[in-house]
Design a protein around this motif. Structure first.
Motif, PDB file in Angstrom:
ATOM      1  N   TRP A 244       0.813  -1.189   0.128  1.00  0.00           N
ATOM      2  CA  TRP A 244      -0.071   0.244   0.138  1.00  0.00           C
ATOM      3  C   TRP A 244       0.860   1.456   0.257  1.00  0.00           C
ATOM      4  N   GLY A 245       1.781   1.275   0.974  1.00  0.00           N
ATOM      5  CA  GLY A 245       2.702   2.633   1.540  1.00  0.00           C
ATOM      6  C   GLY A 245       3.097   2.987  -0.626  1.00  0.00           C
ATOM      7  N   LEU A 246       3.507   1.541  -0.687  1.00  0.00           N
ATOM      8  CA  LEU A 246       4.531   1.817  -2.189  1.00  0.00           C
ATOM      9  C   LEU A 246       3.569   2.349  -3.476  1.00  0.00           C
ATOM     10  N   MET A 247       2.427   1.587  -3.346  1.00  0.00           N
ATOM     11  CA  MET A 247       1.598   1.467  -4.163  1.00  0.00           C
ATOM     12  C   MET A 247       0.605   3.304  -4.025  1.00  0.00           C
ATOM     13  N   ILE A 248       0.938   4.515  -3.285  1.00  0.00           N
ATOM     14  CA  ILE A 248       0.024   5.256  -2.689  1.00  0.00           C
ATOM     15  C   ILE A 248       1.611   6.317  -3.269  1.00  0.00           C
ATOM     16  N   SER A 249       2.322   6.006  -2.531  1.00  0.00           N
ATOM     17  CA  SER A 249       3.695   7.089  -3.457  1.00  0.00           C
ATOM     18  C   SER A 249       3.901   7.037  -5.403  1.00  0.00           C
ATOM     19  N   ASN A 250       3.000   5.943  -5.587  1.00  0.00           N
ATOM     20  CA  ASN A 250       3.704   5.658  -6.682  1.00  0.00           C
ATOM     21  C   ASN A 250       2.570   6.809  -8.003  1.00  0.00           C
ATOM     22  N   ALA A 251       0.874   6.028  -7.230  1.00  0.00           N
ATOM     23  CA  ALA A 251      -0.170   6.386  -7.988  1.00  0.00           C
ATOM     24  C   ALA A 251      -0.008   7.755  -7.632  1.00  0.00           C
ATOM     25  N   ARG A 252       0.880   8.956  -6.674  1.00  0.00           N
ATOM     26  CA  ARG A 252       0.770  10.207  -5.836  1.00  0.00           C
ATOM     27  C   ARG A 252       0.504  11.392  -6.886  1.00  0.00           C
ATOM     28  N   TRP A 260      -8.439   6.735  -8.397  1.00  0.00           N
ATOM     29  CA  TRP A 260      -8.494   5.583  -8.057  1.00  0.00           C
ATOM     30  C   TRP A 260      -7.309   4.617  -6.991  1.00  0.00           C
ATOM     31  N   ALA A 261      -6.734   5.118  -8.329  1.00  0.00           N
ATOM     32  CA  ALA A 261      -5.398   4.220  -8.194  1.00  0.00           C
ATOM     33  C   ALA A 261      -4.337   4.730  -6.862  1.00  0.00           C
ATOM     34  N   VAL A 262      -4.787   5.855  -6.114  1.00  0.00           N
ATOM     35  CA  VAL A 262      -4.487   6.548  -4.528  1.00  0.00           C
ATOM     36  C   VAL A 262      -5.588   6.153  -3.940  1.00  0.00           C
ATOM     37  N   ILE A 263      -6.945   6.246  -4.093  1.00  0.00           N
ATOM     38  CA  ILE A 263      -7.725   5.784  -3.276  1.00  0.00           C
ATOM     39  C   ILE A 263      -7.392   4.393  -2.518  1.00  0.00           C
ATOM     40  N   ALA A 264      -7.613   4.011  -3.234  1.00  0.00           N
ATOM     41  CA  ALA A 264      -7.809   2.382  -3.362  1.00  0.00           C
ATOM     42  C   ALA A 264      -6.565   1.361  -1.522  1.00  0.00           C
ATOM     43  N   PRO A 265      -5.161   1.993  -1.829  1.00  0.00           N
ATOM     44  CA  PRO A 265      -4.367   1.995  -1.211  1.00  0.00           C
ATOM     45  C   PRO A 265      -4.141   2.199  -0.159  1.00  0.00           C
ATOM     46  N   ILE A 266      -5.175   3.569  -0.148  1.00  0.00           N
ATOM     47  CA  ILE A 266      -5.483   4.622   1.607  1.00  0.00           C
ATOM     48  C   ILE A 266      -6.732   3.958   2.010  1.00  0.00           C
TER      49      ILE A 266
END
Lengths: 297, 318
Positions: A244-252, A260-266
């Motif tokens: 999740w942390g990595l996904m948020i930083s990549n999609a930010r 959506w790519a940021v909301i889901a892992p958040i």
């Protein structure tokens, strides 16, 4: 025959105690919500590889940044990977690493704290000064330094997190030991000539166990927060592992049109942390330990 | 009293010395030294020798520690490898920027936290308490980088009210900086306020249940007079220490928040110097951040000591 009966009784009582604590925890709405979220996340971590509709690392440039649809429930990310698949698998690494990390922290922090509380004197003074010093180094600096010098493999992260988050448990275990050490049963155990080791195992641990376990549960959520921050900063798990942390930083960077790519892992990460927190609070209340005035150290 | 203050300051100093030993030993024990980590693959031959020479890595560790500590005491942190300039010059503007950010968050956060904490405690288990407490639980448990990212998404991207990231040079003046820091300040103040409000709440509730407050109620002291005269002075005193711990704990969170907002402060320097494998700067940062932690706690202890007449005659808490 007699001995068998006694051991049977003991077994039942431990099982009974655990279920009793669980029932007390779930009887309040906040505890029930926390427990349900936590159980859901743990189950999800076990079954998500079988539930995932797509391959979490399959890159497809033609499917870049698709909005959520019936085919891709949570849309796709900037490399065309399915966000739903990566989100339901995103907690596995974090949960595993922080769970074992917390166990290590509990073990060494608890034992050292009990030892210091029991022995006292010069050894206690020296150890507590060192623990104080470790407490005053910001966690993020220490973790970043360890990770950047030793690498980000699981074998490094678990002991590193376990070591670093154990120092607060030392203080709690020591304080709890101080509370019981003047009690009559310890004095009588000493009078019977028991060794320090036997006193720790038979007299102190049963009495300080609850306080240490509660502290460990709380550390678990802080450790999860720390681990996710590391991943977010690019010092945690390495891609393409879904985290999740990595996904948020990549999609930010692209969230102005692919939110959506940021909301889901958040949602995934926040719900897990809130779940652990509520569970730890309910756990503390069920065991009758008040930690509402404790600061996050 | 005087003796206690001296003792407390000495303990803080001892902690700092141990911190310096830990960071020094840490960089010593972990594989690689400042030069091999910084130069990476080019770490051989003349380049390595020159680096060793400049950092003085060819003298024994204990002598190096002593001369380093001697310089640090005089305010000289050495030479930054990645910045190619003295660490003091790298640090100067960063410290100022972070101070602006932190003080703005504290100035906004503490009054709000006090009001929220008192309100939730006085209306315990009623609607105001339940709403505010739920919100504070969310605000304090959600990681800093998530709340910061959400703030950017909602306020900067969807509502387009404020700029999402800070784009200013490191040596910006305070007046130029101020309009840029609104979102980072909100992000930091939110978590801090939530933590402190919870502490104030439980502290006020504890005092409300005490014998002397019950006595005041029985004697017929008006409610608000009782709250302001008997409850708050006694409830806020223990909260000081907790507030200090919260501020100190946030040092780690500030690092992450600064990265999210691209804010040119100490936090981003931590990440940059670690990414650049600039160990001398990392050591300097560890000492500075630890001193901030120790001094915040020291100030809180001294404040409690001075405000609480009972503690003046007692052995100080340790």
């Amino acid at each position: 025959m007699e001995i068998n009966k006694i051991s049977e009784f003991k077994k039942k009582s431990i099982f009974f105690k655990i279920s009793e604590v669980l029932v007390t925890m779930a009887s309040k709405p906040s505890g029930f919500i926390g427990l349900s979220i936590l159980v859901f996340h743990i189950l999800l971590a076990f079954v998500s590889p079988y539930l995932a509709p797509y391959d979490f690392k399959a890159i497809d440039p033609s499917l870049m940044l698709q909005a959520p649809s019936s085919e891709y429930w949570f849309g796709t990310d900037s490399l065309g990977r399915d966000v739903f698949t990566r989100t339901i698998m995103g907690g596995r690494t974090a949960l595993t690493i922080t769970f074992f990390g917390s166990l290590i922290a509990l073990l060494w922090g608890g034992l050292l704290g009990i030892f210091c509380g029991l022995v006292g004197g010069k050894i206690d003074d020296v150890v507590m000064r060192i623990v104080d010093a470790f407490l005053s180094i910001p966690w993020i600096l220490a973790m970043l330094l360890i990770v950047s010098l030793l690498g980000t493999s699981t074998e490094v992260l678990i002991p590193a997190l376990g070591f670093f988050y154990g120092k607060g448990i030392v203080r709690v275990a020591r304080a709890a030991t101080h509370d019981v050490i003047a009690k009559d049963f310890i004095i009588s155990a000493r009078a019977r000539g028991h060794s320090n080791l036997s006193i720790i195992w038979n007299e102190i641990i049963p009495n300080v166990r609850d306080a240490i376990l509660v502290e460990g549960a709380m550390r678990w959520s802080w450790m999860l927060l720390g681990f996710s921050s590391l991943s977010f900063l690019g010092f945690g798990v390495s891609p393409p592992t879904p985290d999740w942390g990595l996904m948020i930083s990549n999609a930010r960077g692209l969230m102005s049109f692919a939110y959506w790519a940021v909301i889901a892992p958040i949602v995934g990460l926040s719900s897990l942390i809130i779940g652990i927190n509520l569970t730890a609070d309910a756990f503390a209340k069920a065991l009758g330990i008040d930690r509402s005035t404790k600061a996050p150290v | 009293m005087f003796f206690l203050i001296i003792k407390r300051i000495l303990l803080g100093l001892i902690t700092l010395i141990i911190v310096s030993l830990i960071t020094f030993a840490g960089t010593e024990v972990l594989p690689g030294d400042a030069c091999t980590t910084y130069l990476e693959r080019e770490a051989y031959g003349a380049a390595l020798e020159a680096c060793y020479e400049r950092l003085g890595l060819n003298i024994p560790a204990h002598e190096r520690y002593l001369s380093w500590a001697y310089n640090v005491v005089q305010g000289d942190f050495g030479y930054s490898l990645s910045g190619q300039m003295p660490i003091n010059e790298v640090l100067g503007p960063r410290v100022k920027n972070s101070m602006v950010l932190a003080s703005a968050a504290i100035i906004i956060g503490i009054p709000i936290a006090l009001i929220l904490g008192i309100v939730t405690a006085l209306w315990r288990d009623k609607l105001p308490d339940i709403t505010i407490s739920t919100v504070t639980i969310f605000a304090m448990t959600i990681p800093e980088f998530i709340s910061a990212t959400l703030l950017i998404l909602v306020v900067a991207i969807w509502l387009e009210w404020l700029p999402g990231i800070v784009i200013v040079p490191t040596d910006v003046t305070i007046t130029e900086l101020l309009p840029n820091i609104i979102l980072p300040v909100i992000a930091i103040a939110m978590i801090m306020t939530a933590h402190m409000a919870r502490m104030v709440r439980s502290s006020v509730i504890q005092v409300m249940a005490s014998d002397y407050v019950q006595m005041a109620i029985l004697k017929g002291v008006p409610y608000w007079k009782m709250v302001f005269k008997h409850v708050l002075p006694n409830a806020l005193l223990p909260a000081i220490n907790v507030v200090a711990l919260t501020i100190a704990w946030l040092l780690g969170g500030v690092v992450v928040t600064e990265v999210v907002f691209n804010y040119p402060g100490l936090g981003r320097l931590v990440i940059e110097s670690i990414s650049n494998r600039d160990l001398p700067t990392v050591q300097a940062l560890a000492i500075i951040l630890a001193s901030i932690y120790v001094s915040i706690n020291l100030i809180a202890d001294l404040l409690t000591l001075m405000l609480n007449p009972r503690l003046k005659t007692l052995q100080i808490r340790k």
